[in-house]
Design a protein around this motif. Structure first.
Motif, PDB file in Angstrom:
ATOM      1  N   GLY A 112     -19.478 -17.491 -38.623  1.00 38.75           N
ATOM      2  CA  GLY A 112     -18.301 -17.293 -39.208  1.00 38.75           C
ATOM      3  C   GLY A 112     -18.327 -18.659 -40.351  1.00 38.75           C
ATOM      4  N   LEU A 113     -17.013 -18.831 -40.843  1.00 33.94           N
ATOM      5  CA  LEU A 113     -16.886 -19.948 -41.809  1.00 33.94           C
ATOM      6  C   LEU A 113     -16.036 -21.033 -41.098  1.00 33.94           C
ATOM      7  CD1 LEU A 113     -17.093 -21.046 -44.632  1.00 33.94           C
ATOM      8  CD2 LEU A 113     -14.763 -19.725 -45.211  1.00 33.94           C
ATOM      9  N   VAL A 114     -16.588 -22.226 -41.188  1.00 32.40           N
ATOM     10  CA  VAL A 114     -15.797 -23.321 -40.755  1.00 32.40           C
ATOM     11  C   VAL A 114     -16.012 -24.661 -41.428  1.00 32.40           C
ATOM     12  CG1 VAL A 114     -17.972 -24.074 -39.266  1.00 32.40           C
ATOM     13  CG2 VAL A 114     -15.444 -24.508 -38.548  1.00 32.40           C
ATOM     14  N   GLN A 115     -15.084 -25.309 -41.442  1.00 27.97           N
ATOM     15  CA  GLN A 115     -15.065 -26.695 -42.314  1.00 27.97           C
ATOM     16  C   GLN A 115     -15.846 -27.716 -41.641  1.00 27.97           C
ATOM     17  OE1 GLN A 115     -10.935 -27.916 -42.914  1.00 27.97           O
ATOM     18  NE2 GLN A 115     -10.823 -26.898 -44.916  1.00 27.97           N
ATOM     19  N   ALA A 116     -16.294 -28.671 -42.342  1.00 29.16           N
ATOM     20  CA  ALA A 116     -17.128 -29.522 -41.693  1.00 29.16           C
ATOM     21  C   ALA A 116     -16.244 -30.352 -40.858  1.00 29.16           C
ATOM     22  CB  ALA A 116     -17.537 -30.545 -43.006  1.00 29.16           C
ATOM     23  N   GLY A 117     -17.070 -30.737 -39.404  1.00 30.37           N
ATOM     24  CA  GLY A 117     -16.317 -31.395 -38.592  1.00 30.37           C
ATOM     25  C   GLY A 117     -15.852 -30.350 -37.325  1.00 30.37           C
ATOM     26  N   GLY A 118     -15.783 -29.008 -37.859  1.00 30.61           N
ATOM     27  CA  GLY A 118     -15.528 -28.008 -36.923  1.00 30.61           C
ATOM     28  C   GLY A 118     -16.358 -27.439 -36.052  1.00 30.61           C
ATOM     29  N   SER A 119     -15.911 -26.486 -35.094  1.00 32.90           N
ATOM     30  CA  SER A 119     -16.870 -26.010 -33.882  1.00 32.90           C
ATOM     31  C   SER A 119     -16.871 -24.506 -33.883  1.00 32.90           C
ATOM     32  CB  SER A 119     -16.226 -26.400 -32.703  1.00 32.90           C
ATOM     33  OG  SER A 119     -16.251 -27.894 -32.349  1.00 32.90           O
ATOM     34  N   LEU A 120     -17.925 -24.018 -33.344  1.00 32.37           N
ATOM     35  CA  LEU A 120     -18.342 -22.569 -33.252  1.00 32.37           C
ATOM     36  C   LEU A 120     -19.002 -22.178 -32.019  1.00 32.37           C
ATOM     37  CD1 LEU A 120     -19.165 -21.012 -36.839  1.00 32.37           C
ATOM     38  CD2 LEU A 120     -17.104 -20.557 -35.513  1.00 32.37           C
ATOM     39  N   ARG A 121     -18.898 -21.315 -31.376  1.00 33.41           N
ATOM     40  CA  ARG A 121     -19.664 -20.893 -30.215  1.00 33.41           C
ATOM     41  C   ARG A 121     -20.248 -19.726 -30.457  1.00 33.41           C
ATOM     42  NH1 ARG A 121     -18.478 -19.794 -23.817  1.00 33.41           N
ATOM     43  NH2 ARG A 121     -17.633 -17.857 -24.472  1.00 33.41           N
ATOM     44  N   LEU A 122     -21.713 -19.555 -30.570  1.00 33.70           N
ATOM     45  CA  LEU A 122     -22.380 -18.491 -30.640  1.00 33.70           C
ATOM     46  C   LEU A 122     -22.789 -17.585 -29.241  1.00 33.70           C
ATOM     47  CD1 LEU A 122     -24.763 -19.387 -33.379  1.00 33.70           C
ATOM     48  CD2 LEU A 122     -22.537 -18.702 -33.731  1.00 33.70           C
ATOM     49  N   SER A 123     -22.760 -16.516 -29.318  1.00 31.52           N
ATOM     50  CA  SER A 123     -22.969 -15.895 -28.133  1.00 31.52           C
ATOM     51  C   SER A 123     -24.234 -14.877 -28.367  1.00 31.52           C
ATOM     52  CB  SER A 123     -21.951 -14.946 -27.641  1.00 31.52           C
ATOM     53  OG  SER A 123     -20.806 -15.560 -27.280  1.00 31.52           O
ATOM     54  N   CYS A 124     -25.064 -14.628 -27.321  1.00 28.56           N
ATOM     55  CA  CYS A 124     -26.044 -13.714 -27.499  1.00 28.56           C
ATOM     56  C   CYS A 124     -26.227 -12.999 -26.145  1.00 28.56           C
ATOM     57  CB  CYS A 124     -27.298 -14.367 -27.696  1.00 28.56           C
ATOM     58  SG  CYS A 124     -28.945 -13.395 -27.747  1.00 28.56           S
ATOM     59  N   ALA A 125     -25.664 -11.614 -26.447  1.00 24.22           N
ATOM     60  CA  ALA A 125     -25.716 -10.792 -25.304  1.00 24.22           C
ATOM     61  C   ALA A 125     -27.143  -9.948 -24.999  1.00 24.22           C
ATOM     62  CB  ALA A 125     -24.758  -9.733 -25.409  1.00 24.22           C
ATOM     63  N   ALA A 126     -27.435 -10.044 -24.079  1.00 24.92           N
ATOM     64  CA  ALA A 126     -29.190  -9.391 -23.582  1.00 24.92           C
ATOM     65  C   ALA A 126     -28.864  -8.195 -22.780  1.00 24.92           C
ATOM     66  CB  ALA A 126     -30.061 -10.495 -23.276  1.00 24.92           C
ATOM     67  N   SER A 127     -29.714  -7.134 -23.063  1.00 31.28           N
ATOM     68  CA  SER A 127     -29.994  -6.040 -22.240  1.00 31.28           C
ATOM     69  C   SER A 127     -31.341  -6.047 -21.570  1.00 31.28           C
ATOM     70  CB  SER A 127     -29.603  -4.580 -22.879  1.00 31.28           C
ATOM     71  OG  SER A 127     -30.469  -4.565 -23.889  1.00 31.28           O
ATOM     72  N   GLY A 128     -31.380  -5.635 -20.286  1.00 31.42           N
ATOM     73  CA  GLY A 128     -32.644  -5.445 -19.871  1.00 31.42           C
ATOM     74  C   GLY A 128     -32.738  -6.673 -18.465  1.00 31.42           C
ATOM     75  N   ARG A 129     -33.452  -6.085 -17.671  1.00 25.78           N
ATOM     76  CA  ARG A 129     -33.425  -6.546 -16.262  1.00 25.78           C
ATOM     77  C   ARG A 129     -34.317  -8.004 -16.289  1.00 25.78           C
ATOM     78  NH1 ARG A 129     -35.094  -1.837 -12.386  1.00 25.78           N
ATOM     79  NH2 ARG A 129     -36.480  -1.431 -14.060  1.00 25.78           N
ATOM     80  N   THR A 130     -35.330  -8.107 -17.176  1.00 25.33           N
ATOM     81  CA  THR A 130     -36.050  -9.349 -17.422  1.00 25.33           C
ATOM     82  C   THR A 130     -35.422 -10.602 -18.050  1.00 25.33           C
ATOM     83  OG1 THR A 130     -36.858  -8.793 -19.393  1.00 25.33           O
ATOM     84  CG2 THR A 130     -37.905  -7.960 -17.628  1.00 25.33           C
ATOM     85  N   PHE A 131     -33.796 -10.380 -18.503  1.00 32.26           N
ATOM     86  CA  PHE A 131     -33.389 -11.319 -19.205  1.00 32.26           C
ATOM     87  C   PHE A 131     -33.161 -12.844 -18.083  1.00 32.26           C
ATOM     88  CE2 PHE A 131     -30.387 -13.648 -21.561  1.00 32.26           C
ATOM     89  CZ  PHE A 131     -29.628 -14.266 -20.806  1.00 32.26           C
ATOM     90  N   SER A 132     -33.000 -12.450 -16.870  1.00 28.66           N
ATOM     91  CA  SER A 132     -32.626 -13.713 -15.899  1.00 28.66           C
ATOM     92  C   SER A 132     -34.150 -14.332 -15.884  1.00 28.66           C
ATOM     93  CB  SER A 132     -32.227 -13.288 -14.512  1.00 28.66           C
ATOM     94  OG  SER A 132     -33.198 -12.511 -13.959  1.00 28.66           O
ATOM     95  N   TYR A 133     -35.081 -13.884 -16.186  1.00 31.53           N
ATOM     96  CA  TYR A 133     -36.622 -14.568 -16.247  1.00 31.53           C
ATOM     97  C   TYR A 133     -37.030 -15.073 -17.139  1.00 31.53           C
ATOM     98  CZ  TYR A 133     -36.408 -11.896 -11.714  1.00 31.53           C
ATOM     99  OH  TYR A 133     -36.313 -11.451 -10.627  1.00 31.53           O
ATOM    100  N   ALA A 134     -36.084 -14.814 -18.403  1.00 30.38           N
ATOM    101  CA  ALA A 134     -36.947 -15.085 -19.974  1.00 30.38           C
ATOM    102  C   ALA A 134     -36.174 -16.572 -20.172  1.00 30.38           C
ATOM    103  CB  ALA A 134     -36.351 -14.410 -20.674  1.00 30.38           C
ATOM    104  N   VAL A 135     -37.175 -17.244 -21.067  1.00 29.86           N
ATOM    105  CA  VAL A 135     -36.502 -18.366 -21.862  1.00 29.86           C
ATOM    106  C   VAL A 135     -35.955 -17.893 -22.943  1.00 29.86           C
ATOM    107  CG1 VAL A 135     -37.562 -20.329 -23.330  1.00 29.86           C
ATOM    108  CG2 VAL A 135     -38.483 -20.120 -20.877  1.00 29.86           C
ATOM    109  N   MET A 136     -34.739 -18.579 -23.287  1.00 29.14           N
ATOM    110  CA  MET A 136     -33.889 -18.245 -24.374  1.00 29.14           C
ATOM    111  C   MET A 136     -33.995 -19.106 -25.417  1.00 29.14           C
ATOM    112  SD  MET A 136     -33.088 -15.297 -23.714  1.00 29.14           S
ATOM    113  CE  MET A 136     -31.831 -14.797 -25.083  1.00 29.14           C
TER     114      MET A 136
END
Length: 123
Positions: free
Chosen positions: A9-33
């Motif tokens: 999104g759009l944020v002013q300097a000094g602000g915060s954001l949290r990005l999320s990445c949802a994964a599908s697939g049973r191999t997720f827990s074994y993967a480097v992200m």
């Protein structure tokens, strides 16, 4: 593995954001992200990575102390908490996965990619 990034999104300097990445697939827990970003006219660059255990992480010098990568294997989700944002952090942010136990800063080492989410930091 299919990846879906969100939270930009759009944020002013000094602000915060949290990005999320949802994964599908049973191999997720074994993967480097990994998280990468790409600004207009620039190459895709490494931001942060996290091993499957969630204990070991790596981040670029430009974001150290400001960005934190984490993951929740039960939810098949990896996060990028971004604090003290600067205008130079403006970019499209991508999450990526590789079927390896070794973290890498090289985009070509990651086989799976999300679609990207735009982060814009205004001054």
């Amino acid at each position: 593995v299919q990846l879906q990034a969100s939270g930009g999104g759009l944020v002013q300097a000094g602000g915060s954001l949290r990005l999320s990445c949802a994964a599908s697939g049973r191999t997720f827990s074994y993967a480097v992200m990994g998280w990468f970003r790409q600004a207009p006219g620039r190459e895709r660059e490494f931001v942060a990575a996290i091993k499957s255990s969630g204990v070991s992480t790596s981040s670029a010098d430009s974001v150290k102390g400001r960005f934190t990568v984490s993951r929740d294997n039960a939810k098949n989700t990896v996060y990028l908490q971004m604090n003290s944002l600067k205008p130079e952090d403006t970019a499209v942010y991508y999450c990526a996965a590789r079927n390896s136990g070794v973290m890498s800063t090289t985009p070509s080492h990651y086989f799976y990619w999300g679609q990207g989410t735009q982060v814009t930091v205004s001054s």
